[in-house]
Every structure is written in C-alpha cells, then in structure tokens.
Design a protein around this motif. Structure first.
Motif: not given
Length: 296
Positions: A122-128
């Motif tokens: 998983p990855f952080r769900q951030y705007k980028k």
C-alpha cells in the motif's frame, strides 16, 4: 497531581506524551527526544504556535508521559498509539486505513482500497498519487487517455503506439515495483519535444511532473530494498558504556538487546521471511527505514 506539577517533574529523557481533555480523552500524541524541553514548549507564550496548536493547548486538562530508551522507540510508540487511539489533533499517521493500492487486475491502472494479486502498495493516499497515475497513463497512451491528450502524445512520442499495449502496462507495473522502466526516458523525450517547439511553459510543467515521479520512484526503490534485507543491525548509544541493538530482518525489528559496548553482537537465529505489507505497516516501516538510513 495537577498538570503544573507534572510539567515541573518532566524528565529530560526520550518518551512520548499524551495530551488529554477534561473528559480524560487523548486529544494528541507526541514524541520527544527531551520530554521536558518539548512538552513545556507548548505552555510557553509563543506567537509562532498555529491556531490549531493554540486550540489544542486550550483544551489540555491533563498529561501522561511514557518513557522509552531511545528516540527511535519514541517514534515507533508514537506511531502505534496514534493508529490505536486516533487523537483529534494528530493528522500524520492517523488515517492509515485510507492508504491504497495501485491495481492492474482489470486490464487498467487504478487506485483501490484493497489488494489483489495484481496490485502494488500500500501507498499513502495523498493528492500526488492520482497525478502520478495520470502522467504514466498519458505517457504510455493507455486506453483511459482522452482524445486531446492522445493527439499531443502522438506528436511528442510517435513511437509509443508501436509498442504493444501489454509492454506499456508492464513498464507501468515496473515503476510501482521500483524496477527498470522506460518511463523516465519517454518523459524526458516529451520535455525535449516541448522545448524544441519553444513551448517552454509546457516543458516546465513536464519537468515538475518528472521530479514528482522521480521522488516517488526513489521512495519505492528504497522501501523495496530495505524490505529485502535479511539481516540489518542498528546500534544506538545509551550511555558511554552501553548501547541498544536493533536486529532487523525484512523491514521489521525482530529483537532488541541492550549490551555493553565491548560485548559481541550476534544476530539471533531464526527462519525470518518477508511478509506482505499491510496498511498499518507503512508508517512504522518508513520510520524505521528513515532512521536506519540516517543513523546507520
């Protein structure tokens, strides 16, 4: 014991602090290398405090501290408590449930909340992250690319459509696996084309997108490499005579031990193996990897 009494008795050692409101609920969890210096700074007049911090301070009615042996212990304990308690004034590490995966199982590239056999993360769900997916999709002319963008990419990269679609998807998967990919070569070609056409504004935009993707790709490679290491040692001094040893295998601390400096350090035996990352593992792993990289 009153809050003022607790502030006076704070130690100068590492630890975490839990700020509580009048109901006894934890509203903020923080960590400190020096508890006395860090915690008391909240209650000193400081115009640099943000409005959010000022609101938090106004609601603090009680304080709890937990002592640990090292700054790394404080970092990891802070993370675990934020994930467990979800304090109102903590933002970082408080929403790991929203972290996501990049999935390729439906013959397309998309963000999903749950893993499949064809997903990365998983990855952080951030705007980028959605922006990175969009840059990859348009550079490789994936089916989701709109018609206007397709015409632009055909001018910038006329050879892309000659590459089999399966190969283009494979390069996208390699990006999220931290493996070799043609993506950066193609994106640099797009930059060069725009510059040659004297469309310098678009070339600058593509350069910014390149830097964004390079940063994320570098993060993936570092994380992947760290999780593949079978035996790592991290030694943190406690006193002039003693140190704390962290035994790390496949990105996880499997054991800690306090030894005298002259004592031999032997990695513990065991059949350790790599385990799939869960959403709750992302932040502790990044803390450990970053600390190891800085202090090894």
């Amino acid at each position: 014991m009153t809050l003022q009494d607790k502030l006076k008795r704070l130690p100068t050692t590492p630890g975490i602090y839990l700020m509580k409101d009048t109901h006894g609920d934890v509203i903020y969890v923080g960590k400190a290398k020096n508890l006395k210096q860090r915690v008391r700074s909240y209650f000193q007049k400081n115009q640099q405090h943000s409005k959010k911090v000022q609101r938090m301070i106004f609601n603090i009615a009680d304080l709890e501290v937990r002592l640990v042996e090292t700054e790394l212990d404080a970092l990891l304990l802070e993370c675990r408590l934020i994930q467990e308690i979800h304090p109102h004034y903590n933002r970082i590490m408080n929403y790991y449930q929203n972290y996501c995966y990049v999935d390729f199982s439906a013959a397309k590239m998309q963000l999903t909340p749950t893993p499949t056999t064809m997903s990365f993360g998983p990855f952080r769900q951030y705007k980028k992250l959605p922006q990175i997916l969009s840059i990859l999709a348009e550079t490789y002319l994936l089916p989701s690319t709109n018609r206007v963008t397709q015409q632009m990419i055909r001018q910038q990269l006329p050879e892309v459509e000659t590459i089999p679609l399966a190969t283009r998807f494979s390069n996208c998967r390699s990006f999220f696996a931290g493996k070799e990919t043609t993506f950066f070569t193609l994106l640099n070609q797009r930059i060069a084309y725009s510059a040659n056409q004297q469309n310098f504004e678009h070339a600058q935009l593509l350069k910014e997108q390149l830097e964004l993707c390079q940063h994320f790709y570098h993060y993936i490679k570092q994380r992947t490499d760290f999780c593949q290491q079978q035996q790592l040692l991290l030694k943190i001094p406690l006193t002039e005579e003693k140190q704390k040893i962290y035994f790390i295998a496949y990105g996880q601390i499997i054991k800690t031990e306090i030894l005298k400096n002259e004592q031999p350090v032997v990695f513990p035996p065991g059949d350790f193996s790599s385990q799939p990352l869960e959403k709750a593992d992302v932040d502790p792993l990044d803390i450990l990897r970053s600390y190891y990289t800085q202090h090894h």
